[in-house]
Design a protein around this motif. Structure first.
Motif, PDB file in Angstrom:
ATOM      1  N   ARG A   1      -0.175 -10.428  -3.363  1.00 35.83           N
ATOM      2  CA  ARG A   1      -1.139  -9.442  -3.745  1.00 35.83           C
ATOM      3  C   ARG A   1       0.018  -8.383  -4.701  1.00 35.83           C
ATOM      4  O   ARG A   1       1.098  -8.562  -4.582  1.00 35.83           O
ATOM      5  CB  ARG A   1      -1.445  -8.552  -2.764  1.00 35.83           C
ATOM      6  CG  ARG A   1      -2.376  -9.347  -1.802  1.00 35.83           C
ATOM      7  CD  ARG A   1      -2.922  -8.446  -0.552  1.00 35.83           C
ATOM      8  NE  ARG A   1      -1.688  -7.810   0.224  1.00 35.83           N
ATOM      9  CZ  ARG A   1      -2.016  -6.492   0.301  1.00 35.83           C
ATOM     10  NH1 ARG A   1      -3.052  -5.576  -0.078  1.00 35.83           N
ATOM     11  NH2 ARG A   1      -0.886  -5.654   0.795  1.00 35.83           N
ATOM     12  N   ARG A   2      -0.580  -7.715  -5.542  1.00 34.73           N
ATOM     13  CA  ARG A   2       0.101  -6.635  -6.406  1.00 34.73           C
ATOM     14  C   ARG A   2      -0.643  -5.863  -7.138  1.00 34.73           C
ATOM     15  O   ARG A   2      -1.792  -5.973  -7.122  1.00 34.73           O
ATOM     16  CB  ARG A   2       0.787  -7.600  -7.777  1.00 34.73           C
ATOM     17  CG  ARG A   2       0.111  -8.081  -8.469  1.00 34.73           C
ATOM     18  CD  ARG A   2       0.710  -9.311  -9.561  1.00 34.73           C
ATOM     19  NE  ARG A   2       0.715  -9.166 -10.873  1.00 34.73           N
ATOM     20  CZ  ARG A   2       1.093  -9.785 -12.049  1.00 34.73           C
ATOM     21  NH1 ARG A   2       1.877 -10.996 -11.596  1.00 34.73           N
ATOM     22  NH2 ARG A   2       1.067  -9.650 -12.985  1.00 34.73           N
ATOM     23  N   PHE A   3      -0.143  -4.759  -7.748  1.00 34.21           N
ATOM     24  CA  PHE A   3      -0.806  -3.746  -8.388  1.00 34.21           C
ATOM     25  C   PHE A   3      -0.078  -3.548  -9.857  1.00 34.21           C
ATOM     26  O   PHE A   3       1.289  -3.921  -9.801  1.00 34.21           O
ATOM     27  CB  PHE A   3      -1.233  -2.380  -7.678  1.00 34.21           C
ATOM     28  CG  PHE A   3      -0.021  -1.595  -7.475  1.00 34.21           C
ATOM     29  CD1 PHE A   3       0.284  -0.790  -7.978  1.00 34.21           C
ATOM     30  CD2 PHE A   3       0.840  -1.921  -6.169  1.00 34.21           C
ATOM     31  CE1 PHE A   3       1.760  -0.016  -7.648  1.00 34.21           C
ATOM     32  CE2 PHE A   3       1.730  -1.108  -5.979  1.00 34.21           C
ATOM     33  CZ  PHE A   3       2.122  -0.162  -6.521  1.00 34.21           C
ATOM     34  N   HIS A   4      -0.767  -3.175 -10.748  1.00 33.89           N
ATOM     35  CA  HIS A   4       0.168  -2.600 -12.192  1.00 33.89           C
ATOM     36  C   HIS A   4      -0.104  -0.989 -12.175  1.00 33.89           C
ATOM     37  O   HIS A   4      -1.178  -0.546 -11.878  1.00 33.89           O
ATOM     38  CB  HIS A   4      -0.556  -3.409 -13.347  1.00 33.89           C
ATOM     39  CG  HIS A   4      -0.442  -4.696 -13.202  1.00 33.89           C
ATOM     40  ND1 HIS A   4      -0.214  -5.322 -14.532  1.00 33.89           N
ATOM     41  CD2 HIS A   4      -0.567  -5.565 -12.365  1.00 33.89           C
ATOM     42  CE1 HIS A   4      -0.223  -6.660 -14.263  1.00 33.89           C
ATOM     43  NE2 HIS A   4      -0.193  -6.905 -12.936  1.00 33.89           N
TER      44      HIS A   4
ATOM     45  N   ALA B   1       4.485  -3.854 -12.642  1.00 38.79           N
ATOM     46  CA  ALA B   1       3.798  -4.179 -11.678  1.00 38.79           C
ATOM     47  C   ALA B   1       4.694  -4.164 -10.406  1.00 38.79           C
ATOM     48  O   ALA B   1       5.964  -4.314 -10.385  1.00 38.79           O
ATOM     49  CB  ALA B   1       3.198  -5.751 -11.885  1.00 38.79           C
TER      50      ALA B   1
ATOM     51  N   GLU C   1       0.793  -1.223  -0.002  1.00 36.87           N
ATOM     52  CA  GLU C   1      -0.011  -0.118   0.248  1.00 36.87           C
ATOM     53  C   GLU C   1       0.945   1.272   0.181  1.00 36.87           C
ATOM     54  O   GLU C   1       0.442   2.314  -0.834  1.00 36.87           O
ATOM     55  CB  GLU C   1      -0.930  -0.130   1.207  1.00 36.87           C
ATOM     56  CG  GLU C   1      -1.946  -0.821   1.203  1.00 36.87           C
ATOM     57  CD  GLU C   1      -1.648  -2.262   1.470  1.00 36.87           C
ATOM     58  OE1 GLU C   1      -2.673  -3.242   1.190  1.00 36.87           O
ATOM     59  OE2 GLU C   1      -0.560  -2.738   2.022  1.00 36.87           O
TER      60      GLU C   1
ATOM     61  N   GLN D   1       2.235   1.791  -3.535  1.00 37.22           N
ATOM     62  CA  GLN D   1       1.291   2.029  -4.330  1.00 37.22           C
ATOM     63  C   GLN D   1       1.146   3.707  -4.116  1.00 37.22           C
ATOM     64  O   GLN D   1       1.045   4.627  -5.124  1.00 37.22           O
ATOM     65  CB  GLN D   1      -0.068   1.602  -4.224  1.00 37.22           C
ATOM     66  CG  GLN D   1      -1.084   2.027  -5.431  1.00 37.22           C
ATOM     67  CD  GLN D   1      -2.436   1.284  -5.262  1.00 37.22           C
ATOM     68  OE1 GLN D   1      -2.387   0.111  -5.168  1.00 37.22           O
ATOM     69  NE2 GLN D   1      -3.466   1.983  -5.419  1.00 37.22           N
TER      70      GLN D   1
ATOM     71  N   LYS E   1      -4.133  -1.302 -12.752  1.00 32.16           N
ATOM     72  CA  LYS E   1      -4.810  -2.477 -11.810  1.00 32.16           C
ATOM     73  C   LYS E   1      -4.530  -2.148 -10.214  1.00 32.16           C
ATOM     74  O   LYS E   1      -3.253  -2.230  -9.916  1.00 32.16           O
ATOM     75  CB  LYS E   1      -4.267  -3.783 -12.346  1.00 32.16           C
ATOM     76  CG  LYS E   1      -4.842  -3.937 -13.838  1.00 32.16           C
ATOM     77  CD  LYS E   1      -4.250  -5.474 -13.941  1.00 32.16           C
ATOM     78  CE  LYS E   1      -4.393  -5.907 -15.441  1.00 32.16           C
ATOM     79  NZ  LYS E   1      -3.881  -7.017 -15.662  1.00 32.16           N
ATOM     80  N   PRO E   2      -5.337  -1.710  -9.521  1.00 31.47           N
ATOM     81  CA  PRO E   2      -5.220  -1.668  -8.271  1.00 31.47           C
ATOM     82  C   PRO E   2      -5.025  -2.721  -7.518  1.00 31.47           C
ATOM     83  O   PRO E   2      -5.105  -3.721  -8.068  1.00 31.47           O
ATOM     84  CB  PRO E   2      -6.826  -1.106  -7.632  1.00 31.47           C
ATOM     85  CG  PRO E   2      -7.543  -0.635  -8.675  1.00 31.47           C
ATOM     86  CD  PRO E   2      -6.986  -1.468  -9.993  1.00 31.47           C
ATOM     87  N   ILE E   3      -4.367  -2.781  -6.342  1.00 31.94           N
ATOM     88  CA  ILE E   3      -4.142  -4.040  -5.524  1.00 31.94           C
ATOM     89  C   ILE E   3      -5.080  -5.154  -5.681  1.00 31.94           C
ATOM     90  O   ILE E   3      -6.221  -4.725  -5.279  1.00 31.94           O
ATOM     91  CB  ILE E   3      -3.822  -3.587  -4.100  1.00 31.94           C
ATOM     92  CG1 ILE E   3      -2.553  -2.832  -3.808  1.00 31.94           C
ATOM     93  CG2 ILE E   3      -3.448  -4.900  -3.150  1.00 31.94           C
ATOM     94  CD1 ILE E   3      -2.160  -1.938  -2.589  1.00 31.94           C
ATOM     95  N   TYR E   4      -4.650  -6.391  -6.067  1.00 32.03           N
ATOM     96  CA  TYR E   4      -5.519  -7.412  -5.982  1.00 32.03           C
ATOM     97  C   TYR E   4      -4.528  -8.785  -5.623  1.00 32.03           C
ATOM     98  O   TYR E   4      -3.434  -8.840  -5.594  1.00 32.03           O
ATOM     99  CB  TYR E   4      -6.125  -7.514  -7.398  1.00 32.03           C
ATOM    100  CG  TYR E   4      -5.112  -7.767  -8.414  1.00 32.03           C
ATOM    101  CD1 TYR E   4      -4.905  -9.396  -8.862  1.00 32.03           C
ATOM    102  CD2 TYR E   4      -4.454  -6.811  -9.296  1.00 32.03           C
ATOM    103  CE1 TYR E   4      -3.963  -9.634  -9.769  1.00 32.03           C
ATOM    104  CE2 TYR E   4      -3.212  -7.397 -10.218  1.00 32.03           C
ATOM    105  CZ  TYR E   4      -3.104  -8.633 -10.375  1.00 32.03           C
ATOM    106  OH  TYR E   4      -2.234  -8.858 -11.310  1.00 32.03           O
TER     107      TYR E   4
ATOM    108  N   ILE F   1      -2.306   4.250 -11.817  1.00 34.72           N
ATOM    109  CA  ILE F   1      -2.437   2.671 -11.339  1.00 34.72           C
ATOM    110  C   ILE F   1      -3.495   2.500 -12.346  1.00 34.72           C
ATOM    111  O   ILE F   1      -4.587   2.822 -12.839  1.00 34.72           O
ATOM    112  CB  ILE F   1      -3.174   2.889  -9.963  1.00 34.72           C
ATOM    113  CG1 ILE F   1      -2.487   3.449  -8.788  1.00 34.72           C
ATOM    114  CG2 ILE F   1      -3.584   1.509  -9.817  1.00 34.72           C
ATOM    115  CD1 ILE F   1      -1.145   2.883  -8.578  1.00 34.72           C
TER     116      ILE F   1
END
Length: 118
Positions: free
Chosen positions: A101-104, A114, A77, A80, A92-95, A90
């Motif tokens: 977990r990751r974000f792009h 990512a 977090e 991000q 792709k938010p955190i998933y 952002i």
């Protein structure tokens, strides 16, 4: 390119990205991740992230796609938030995914990367 690295056979050794504004790109990655840069003329800059080396070359455009570079973060977090504060977008938010977990995100020139965490 740094000569102080320890190179491993068949390991990713160096990665390059296109950039339309190298000063802006350096400012983004310094602020978001603390990367260090070395300029090699007006149209190329290399970076050190503490583990992997790479560079950005001057280009008129940045085409989306290609390999997805994934960074690791101990605090997803917070990372991000740093990406957004530095001017990243952002995608792709955190998933969650199996294993973490990751974000792009897209950097200011549109390169997609990512960030993942356990």
């Amino acid at each position: 390119m740094s000569t102080e690295q320890h190179h491993r056979n068949h390991a990713i050794d160096y990665i390059e990205f296109a950039g339309t504004d190298l000063e802006r790109i350096k400012a983004f990655y310094r602020q978001a991740f603390g990367w260090q840069f070395t300029d090699w003329g007006a149209e190329y800059t290399s970076f050190e992230d503490g583990r992997l080396s790479g560079g950005f070359y001057q280009s008129a455009t940045v085409a989306p796609g290609g390999p997805l570079v994934i960074l690791y973060s101990e605090h997803l977090e917070k990372t991000q938030q740093q990406v957004e504060a530095a001017g990243g977008r952002i995608l792709k938010p955190i998933y969650s995914f199996p294993g973490g977990r990751r974000f792009h995100f897209a950097d200011p020139d549109g390169n997609e990367l990512a960030v993942w965490s356990e």
